[in-house]
Design an enzyme around this catalytic site. Structure first.
Site, short mmCIF file in Angstrom:
data_model
loop_
_atom_site.label_atom_id
_atom_site.label_comp_id
_atom_site.label_asym_id
_atom_site.label_seq_id
_atom_site.Cartn_x
_atom_site.Cartn_y
_atom_site.Cartn_z
CD GLU A 470 17.41 -14.36 -24.42
OE1 GLU A 470 18.14 -13.49 -23.89
OE2 GLU A 470 16.48 -14.07 -25.20
CD GLU A 556 12.30 -13.38 -24.77
OE1 GLU A 556 12.39 -14.21 -23.84
OE2 GLU A 556 13.00 -12.37 -24.83
#
Length: 853
Positions: A470, A556
């Protein structure tokens, strides 16, 4: 030496010493007899500090400029022998007032919680140890961010002439290390270990003083990281000519019908003497899982220069290889021996590896020619009671709980694995997504990546490398992707061409980063939008349409939140329901069923890694008094929440059935959904003797009855192909009458490492477990073991992890007991006012223990 230094320092040897036979490699664990001091030395010097960029968690636009500006302010610790005169480093320093600890050790888990402006801190009031989502610089101004360790040990005079090095598996963070007053170096990373040559710093034939200063004033993640020497420390001894630390690289290829294996090996050999090598060879053997030799080779080392190193390559062919796979995790061994002309062994180094073939395609992930759906879990590394100082036996227990769920893959978020966990994954058949902490191009970050690759690339369990998580800037800005992600991708491809590269991305899919990585990772597909690629990027469907050849997986997914044993959303109590319902606090999170339906409908998605297997400290969904996450399918003790069984019902082949909730409700309770997760065909319910009919099961959806509550008995039966396979009885229990203890195994090893995971609960007068028991339990232990931690899985609990008592939370608590190294019977007692005491015997059996110093 810092491992990235190409050569060990020259050992001061004479020709006569080199001519003498040397013992093969020895590895010693430095576990006991450490001294610990919380705080800094009174005469600490400014050179202890290490100026760093402002954000250690995520890449910033000016990271490279910051690095350039900081370089002139940094002091090379080893080259300048930083801190040589500081009192804590001196061999004669009196550390009797310091605390005795074993390593691994996490000092943060020993500290109390406190509230600071609504945020949660694991420390005394107003202090540090950030364990909540968000990032605020705090720079250690409260005094508990620095700790010192000292350990003394002896090395025999006969070891002079050998090569010796220390290996630290993990210290959080910014560790300075000295031996006998000589600074060996600094490792700022809190997530990847390092190796230091100590051959010329050892006091042979006498006492040696190892000192470590840990400065955890900065944090690298946004979750609980702990502080201290939280992974093992090793001292390795070998002959002066030896295989370098992390000095082997083994790969395998298979022919089309998998009947023949080609194994390639690169071995780095170091010569720590002042003389060129003569009459010495490198012998290499491939050992099958049964220990038999299936291939071998030998090469002369003559000409290896004094204080030099070189890389030697060899290729082996053998037939009928046994293939590594989750269902058959067989390991071969590359055995390297440094041999004198007369056959004496100067060094022996074994490298386990697996023979297998992986492929990522636009049709999914393939292992040994067969498509394997990645049914993965993400997890952080801390556990209730012990923080990040997790014994190997606890790691193994946690992995076993994940496997029981039916999962076959693991992502250790968001940093390199503990090497012991990778060894376990190799042996247990768990597929691994291994990951770098932060994306960037600085020498420090590239060095951390290189150490992870060099240390871990022989593990057959690893199927993909991650270069970050991220990283919004890198995901959304193409120029930043080129600047920061490209150097990391190039480093991976230079060191390991056998595995692809990814980055867990929650924005920017379809941009430059997607060109840099080999596999497109998606964090949370519902966050993606087809609008404005520079904002969120392409959805998986749109990405697949635009880039049909690019492999895709969900790196994820889920992020559902639950409280174990709670069946109503109670925000005033910081409690969430365990039913699979739309999330009341995060509306972008899909239900488990929605995630599963999405993946199942898209066979080109290789699979998913769900967030998370086990609750962890930090990232609480609520503010104070919450101190832990709610994301886990298990609580922080590893006790399953009800949604655990959803995944078991869709992933596991063994017949299973889980019925919930419990049936201890107050009279006049609301209508209660009774749900069943199962992989069977149909289920029936009998409630207080009345037949409530049959439910056909759609796998991935719960069978359900909505019932008006009456105390009593529910009997659920599960059928497969018309035959009764499972029966579950749930009854309204009485009040707790006695404490109960259950161990995870019948016996344990008395090796000073093995650990018992003890479940604590209460039974009523009829012997039934009371699911809503809320009692304070006290513990006593006798025998050759100690309690190292307590927990109960309550994310709102502020009870100390290191204590002699714990409240049951929704009926459960946990005691972690570790061997002290002596065989014998251990007795654990659990006492509670008004309840009958429980007593549990634990057998710790004689077992080989690792050599220790």
């Amino acid at each position: 030496m810092n491992y990235l230094t190409p050569l060990f320092l020259c050992a001061c040897l004479c020709a006569g010493a080199w001519a003498q036979p040397q013992a093969p490699r020895e590895k010693f664990l430095l576990q006991h007899d450490w001294k610990f001091y919380l705080g800094d030395a009174p005469d600490a010097v400014p050179e202890f500090n290490w100026p760093e960029e402002k954000n250690l968690s995520k890449a910033e636009r000016d990271d490279d400029a910051q690095e350039a500006a900081l370089a002139s302010r940094r002091v090379d610790a080893a080259a300048n022998n930083v801190g040589a005169g500081v009192s804590f480093l001196q061999g004669g320093f009196d550390d009797n007032g310091w605390k005795n600890v074993d390593v691994p050790h996490d000092w943060v888990v020993e500290l109390p919680f406190a509230e600071d402006d609504g945020h949660v801190w694991k420390d005394k009031p107003g202090s540090w140890a950030h364990v909540v989502h968000g990032s605020r610089a705090f720079a250690g101004k409260f005094g508990n961010t620095i700790g010192w360790y000292r350990k003394q040990f002896e090395i025999p005079a006969a070891d002079k002439g050998r090569a010796l090095w220390l290996e630290f598996d993990g210290v959080h963070r910014n560790a300075l290390i000295w031996l006998n007053g000589k600074c060996l170096g600094r490792n700022v990373s809190g997530v990847i270990g390092n190796v230091y040559d100590v051959s010329d710093a050892i006091n042979y034939g006498g006492k040696n003083t190892l000192v470590v200063r840990v400065d955890a004033s900065r944090y690298e993640g946004w979750y609980y990281e702990g502080a201290g020497i939280y992974r093992p420390v090793w001292l390795i001894k070998s002959g002066p000519v030896h295989v370098a630390p992390w000095g082997t690289y083994v790969t395998s290829e298979l022919n089309d019908d998998f009947s023949q294996a080609t194994v390639s090996a690169e071995i780095t050999v170091q010569n720590a003497t002042e003389f060129p090598v003569e009459n010495v060879s490198l012998s290499m053997s491939i050992l099958a899982p049964d220990g038999s030799v299936v291939a071998s080779g030998q090469t002369a080392l003559d000409g290896l220069q004094a204080c030099g190193s070189d890389v030697y390559t060899e290729t082996f062919l053998f037939s009928s290889p046994q293939l590594w796979a989750p269902e058959n995790p067989v390991l071969y061994t590359l055995r390297c021996e440094i041999l004198a002309k007369d056959g004496r062994v100067f060094d022996r180094y074994d490298t386990p590896f697996g023979v297998r073939k992986i492929a990522w395609t636009n049709e999914g992930f393939f292992l040994n020619g067969k498509r394997v759906q990645l049914d993965g879990m993400c997890t952080h590394q801390d556990h209730a009671g012990i923080g990040v100082a997790v014994p190997v036996a606890v790691h193994k227990w946690r992995l076993e709980q994940i496997l029981k769920m039916g999962s076959n893959a693991l992502r250790w978020a968001h940093n390199p694995f503990d090497p012991a966990v990778l060894d376990l994954c190799d042996r247990m058949g768990i597929l691994v997504y291994a990951e770098q902490r932060k994306t960037g191009s600085s020498p420090e970050l590239l060095g951390q990546l290189e150490r992870m690759l060099r240390r871990d690339r022989n593990h057959p369990s690893i199927i993909i490398w991650g270069i970050g998580n991220e990283e919004k800037l890198v995901q959304q800005d193409d120029e930043m992707a080129k600047k920061y992600a490209t150097p990391m991708a190039e480093k991976v491809r230079a060191m390991d061409k056998t595995r692809p590269i990814t980055l867990g991305a929650n924005t920017g899919a379809g941009g430059e980063l997607s060109n840099i990585v080999d596999v497109q990772g998606y964090n949370y597909f519902l966050m993606m939008s087809d609008h404005e690629r520079d904002n969120n990027g392409l959805t998986p469907d749109s990405f697949h349409k635009k880039f049909p050849e690019k492999p895709v997986f969900l790196s994820e997914e889920s992020s559902n939140l639950w409280t174990r044993g709670q069946y109503q959303y109670r925000p005033e109590r910081n409690a969430l329901s365990a039913y699979d319902l739309p999330n009341p606090t995060r509306h972008w999170i899909p239900t488990m069923q929605a995630s599963w339906d999405f993946i199942k409908a898209r066979p080109w998605i290789a699979g998913a890694f769900m967030w998370t297997a086990i609750d962890y400290r930090g990232e609480p969904e609520f503010r104070w008094p919450s101190v832990g996450s709610f994301f886990g399918l298990m609580d922080s003790c590893g006790f399953p929440k009800d949604p655990y069984y959803f995944y078991q019902s869709i992933w596991a082949d063994e017949p299973m059935m889980h019925v919930y909730p419990h049936w201890n409700w107050k009279p006049g309770a609301r209508e209660i959904p009774l749900q069943v997760w199962t992989n069977l065909d149909e289920v029936t319910l009998q409630y207080n003797g009345i037949d409530y009919g049959k439910r056909r099961v759609n796998r991935g959806q719960p069978a359900e009855w909505r019932l008006q509550y009456t105390p009593g008995k529910l009997v659920v039966r599960g059928y497969k192909n018309g035959e009764l396979v499972k029966e579950t009885v749930i009854e309204t229990t009485g009040e707790p009458a006695r404490v109960a203890l259950e161990s995870d195994r019948p016996s344990y090893l008395a090796d000073g490492l093995d650990t018992a995971m003890i479940k604590v609960f209460a039974r009523d007068g009829q012997g039934r477990a009371v699911p809503d028991a809320d009692k304070l339990i006290r513990f006593e232990i006798e025998g050759p073991a100690k309690i190292i931690g307590l927990g109960n899985g309550n994310p709102n609990s502020h009870e100390p992890d290191k204590a002699s008592q714990r409240w049951l939370f929704n009926g459960l608590a946990q005691v972690i007991v570790q061997s002290d190294g002596t065989p014998g019977k251990v007795t654990l007692r659990a006492l509670c006012d008004g309840l009958q005491t429980a007593e549990l015997g634990l057998d710790f059996l004689p077992a080989p223990a690792p050599p220790r110093l």
